[in-house]
Every structure is written in structure tokens, then in C-alpha cells.
Motif scaffolding. Sequence first.
Motif, short mmCIF file in Angstrom:
data_model
loop_
_atom_site.label_atom_id
_atom_site.label_comp_id
_atom_site.label_asym_id
_atom_site.label_seq_id
_atom_site.Cartn_x
_atom_site.Cartn_y
_atom_site.Cartn_z
N LYS A 58 -14.27 -6.48 9.56
CA LYS A 58 -14.99 -6.48 8.29
C LYS A 58 -14.71 -5.20 7.51
CE LYS A 58 -18.82 -9.53 9.61
NZ LYS A 58 -20.30 -9.63 9.79
N ILE A 59 -14.67 -4.07 8.21
CA ILE A 59 -14.39 -2.79 7.56
C ILE A 59 -13.01 -2.80 6.92
CG2 ILE A 59 -13.91 -0.34 8.02
CD1 ILE A 59 -16.27 -0.36 9.96
N LYS A 60 -12.03 -3.33 7.63
CA LYS A 60 -10.66 -3.33 7.10
C LYS A 60 -10.54 -4.17 5.83
CE LYS A 60 -8.34 -2.27 11.46
NZ LYS A 60 -7.47 -2.76 12.55
N LYS A 61 -11.44 -5.13 5.66
CA LYS A 61 -11.39 -5.96 4.45
C LYS A 61 -11.95 -5.24 3.22
CE LYS A 61 -11.60 -10.48 6.73
NZ LYS A 61 -12.39 -11.74 6.89
N ILE A 62 -12.79 -4.24 3.43
CA ILE A 62 -13.44 -3.58 2.28
C ILE A 62 -12.87 -2.19 1.99
CG2 ILE A 62 -15.58 -4.85 2.62
CD1 ILE A 62 -16.76 -2.22 3.79
N ILE A 63 -11.87 -1.76 2.77
CA ILE A 63 -11.28 -0.46 2.51
C ILE A 63 -9.84 -0.61 1.99
CG2 ILE A 63 -12.67 0.65 4.29
CD1 ILE A 63 -10.15 0.82 6.05
N GLY A 64 -9.40 0.39 1.27
CA GLY A 64 -8.00 0.49 0.87
C GLY A 64 -7.44 1.79 1.40
N VAL A 65 -6.17 1.78 1.74
CA VAL A 65 -5.53 2.96 2.32
C VAL A 65 -4.24 3.26 1.56
CG1 VAL A 65 -4.62 4.03 4.41
CG2 VAL A 65 -6.46 2.34 4.59
N VAL A 66 -4.11 4.49 1.08
CA VAL A 66 -2.87 4.93 0.45
C VAL A 66 -2.35 6.11 1.25
CG1 VAL A 66 -1.79 5.77 -1.67
CG2 VAL A 66 -3.72 4.18 -1.81
N PRO A 67 -1.36 5.89 2.12
CA PRO A 67 -0.88 6.96 3.00
C PRO A 67 -0.02 7.97 2.27
CG PRO A 67 0.44 4.99 3.31
CD PRO A 67 -0.66 4.62 2.35
N GLN A 68 0.17 9.12 2.91
CA GLN A 68 1.02 10.16 2.32
C GLN A 68 2.47 9.71 2.26
OE1 GLN A 68 0.52 14.03 4.08
NE2 GLN A 68 2.35 14.85 3.15
N GLU A 69 2.93 9.03 3.30
CA GLU A 69 4.29 8.51 3.31
C GLU A 69 4.33 7.20 2.54
OE1 GLU A 69 6.74 10.27 4.51
OE2 GLU A 69 5.36 11.81 5.25
N TYR A 70 5.44 6.94 1.87
CA TYR A 70 5.56 5.70 1.12
C TYR A 70 5.55 4.50 2.07
CZ TYR A 70 7.26 8.86 -2.53
OH TYR A 70 7.38 9.87 -3.44
N ALA A 71 4.62 3.58 1.83
CA ALA A 71 4.55 2.35 2.64
C ALA A 71 5.16 1.21 1.85
CB ALA A 71 3.10 2.05 3.00
N LEU A 72 6.44 1.36 1.51
CA LEU A 72 7.11 0.41 0.64
C LEU A 72 8.46 0.00 1.24
CD1 LEU A 72 6.51 2.39 -2.69
CD2 LEU A 72 5.21 0.40 -1.91
N TYR A 73 8.91 -1.19 0.86
CA TYR A 73 10.23 -1.67 1.29
C TYR A 73 11.25 -1.31 0.21
CZ TYR A 73 7.77 -4.24 4.91
OH TYR A 73 6.99 -4.57 5.99
N PRO A 74 12.18 -0.40 0.49
CA PRO A 74 13.05 0.16 -0.55
C PRO A 74 13.97 -0.84 -1.22
CG PRO A 74 13.74 0.91 1.63
CD PRO A 74 12.41 0.25 1.80
N THR A 75 14.42 -1.89 -0.51
CA THR A 75 15.36 -2.83 -1.11
C THR A 75 14.68 -3.93 -1.91
OG1 THR A 75 15.43 -4.14 0.92
CG2 THR A 75 17.09 -2.40 0.67
N LEU A 76 13.36 -4.07 -1.76
CA LEU A 76 12.61 -5.04 -2.56
C LEU A 76 12.23 -4.42 -3.90
CD1 LEU A 76 10.16 -6.62 0.06
CD2 LEU A 76 12.42 -7.43 -0.64
N THR A 77 12.00 -5.28 -4.88
CA THR A 77 11.55 -4.77 -6.18
C THR A 77 10.08 -4.35 -6.09
OG1 THR A 77 10.72 -6.90 -6.99
CG2 THR A 77 13.07 -6.42 -7.32
N ALA A 78 9.64 -3.63 -7.11
CA ALA A 78 8.23 -3.22 -7.16
C ALA A 78 7.32 -4.44 -7.12
CB ALA A 78 7.98 -2.41 -8.43
N ARG A 79 7.65 -5.46 -7.91
CA ARG A 79 6.83 -6.67 -7.95
C ARG A 79 6.80 -7.36 -6.58
NH1 ARG A 79 5.61 -9.33 -12.60
NH2 ARG A 79 7.52 -8.62 -13.64
N GLU A 80 7.96 -7.47 -5.95
CA GLU A 80 8.02 -8.11 -4.63
C GLU A 80 7.19 -7.35 -3.60
OE1 GLU A 80 12.48 -10.16 -4.93
OE2 GLU A 80 12.25 -8.08 -4.23
N ASN A 81 7.26 -6.02 -3.63
CA ASN A 81 6.45 -5.21 -2.72
C ASN A 81 4.97 -5.49 -2.93
OD1 ASN A 81 7.51 -2.79 -0.90
ND2 ASN A 81 9.01 -3.08 -2.57
N LEU A 82 4.54 -5.48 -4.17
CA LEU A 82 3.11 -5.63 -4.45
C LEU A 82 2.61 -7.04 -4.16
CD1 LEU A 82 2.85 -3.46 -7.68
CD2 LEU A 82 2.20 -2.84 -5.34
#
Length: 232
Positions: A58-82
Amino acid sequence: MYSLNNVSLEINQGEIFGLLGPNGAGKTTLISMLCGLIKPTSGHFTIDDLNYRQNSRKIKKIIGVVPQEYALYPTLTARENLLYFGSMYGLKGSYLKDKVTETMDLLGLLKFADKPIETFSGGMKRRINLIAGILHNPKVLFLDEPTVGVDVQSRNAIIDYLKVLNQNGTTIIYTSHHLGEAEDFCTKIAILDRGRIFAQGTPKSLIATTADARNLEDVFISLTGKDFRDGI
């Protein structure tokens, strides 16, 4: 990196709470525990009156996490990542697509939506990293150095957007080495070092109660010292 030692915090709904400290003080460890990434060996905490031992999902559903390291897939577009990260939060269909478009537009990224992340500047990646953590409108948002290594324009855009999120009801818990930024941004601050809380209060109260302090940096140095914290 220090383990946490008898850390006690009360963060009220609607606050922007800054966790400040030198490298290795325990800030990321504390956030990782509160997010459920590391299990505490002792002690307990609640988020939105939910005890983490019985209510971790339940906690994980109500929190958001923005880590210091980029948690993104570099070869995907911004829209695809999101779209991918939004779907992991259970968002789908036109709501998710509209939310992605809206947030990218607000942070000046819509015209780059279909470009690969690997072509983005550091500031652009930071803004996409932020969006990925807030698409589901979290009640509590954890931010680990959200403006590190970015240009002034990107930093201002990120801080301004976070203020809007907070005004709309999101409680923010934030770490940073930008003490001037933290002084202006945070409603309350705790200074952490060697795994312990050395002081907490509003920026103004900490400055007022520290001898000869003119700003938050003076308070920080007074409490944590001038020694280098380099390590390998």
C-alpha cells in the motif's frame, strides 16, 4: 557510508522536508529504507498512518521516488520511457497518454518527446527522471539530489514544478548539497551526519539558534565541521 543510529523524524503532511548532510552521512540510506528498497534491522516507521511491516504494498502505491541516478532507458524516447513507467504504476489508456503529454509540456520537453533519451542533456534527463516519479500523483515524493549537475534554467524549472506539486498536496522529502536551494525551498530541515540527526527545524530557526550563522551553509559547517569527506 554510515548506518543509521537512533534516527527519529516526524514529517507532517504538506511539508517540504530537507535531509541534508555530507557525503556518506546516511541520507540515501534513510530514503532507501522509507521507500522499501532497504529493510531496517531495527526500529519502525509509518507513512500516511501505514506501518511499513504490514503495509509495504500500500505504501509503494502512494509514494513516488526520484533517484539520484537516472532511472531511464537511453535508447527509448522520452515518451516511451514515461509510458512504460506510468504503466508500472497502473496508469493506462488516454489518461496516461494525456498525463505524459501534459507534464512534458509543463517542463518544456514536449518538442523532444519522440527523441531518444541518450540524445538529451543532463538537465533534460533530470526533468524526465522527475516526471517518471510523479505520473501517478503520489501523496509522498522522495527526491535524492533532483537538481544535481543541471543548468540554472533546468534547476529553476524543477524547483518551480515541485512547488506546484506541493501546493497541490504532495509531501516532499528531499536531499541536496545545494544549501542555498534547500534554504529557500524547504519548510523544514534535518541535518544528518555519521548516521545521526544533529539538528532539525525550519531554516530560519536553525540559522537563528546557531552562533554567528548568516545562512544555512553556516549552520551546516558549524554542525558537521570543515573536514573533507572524500572516500573510496
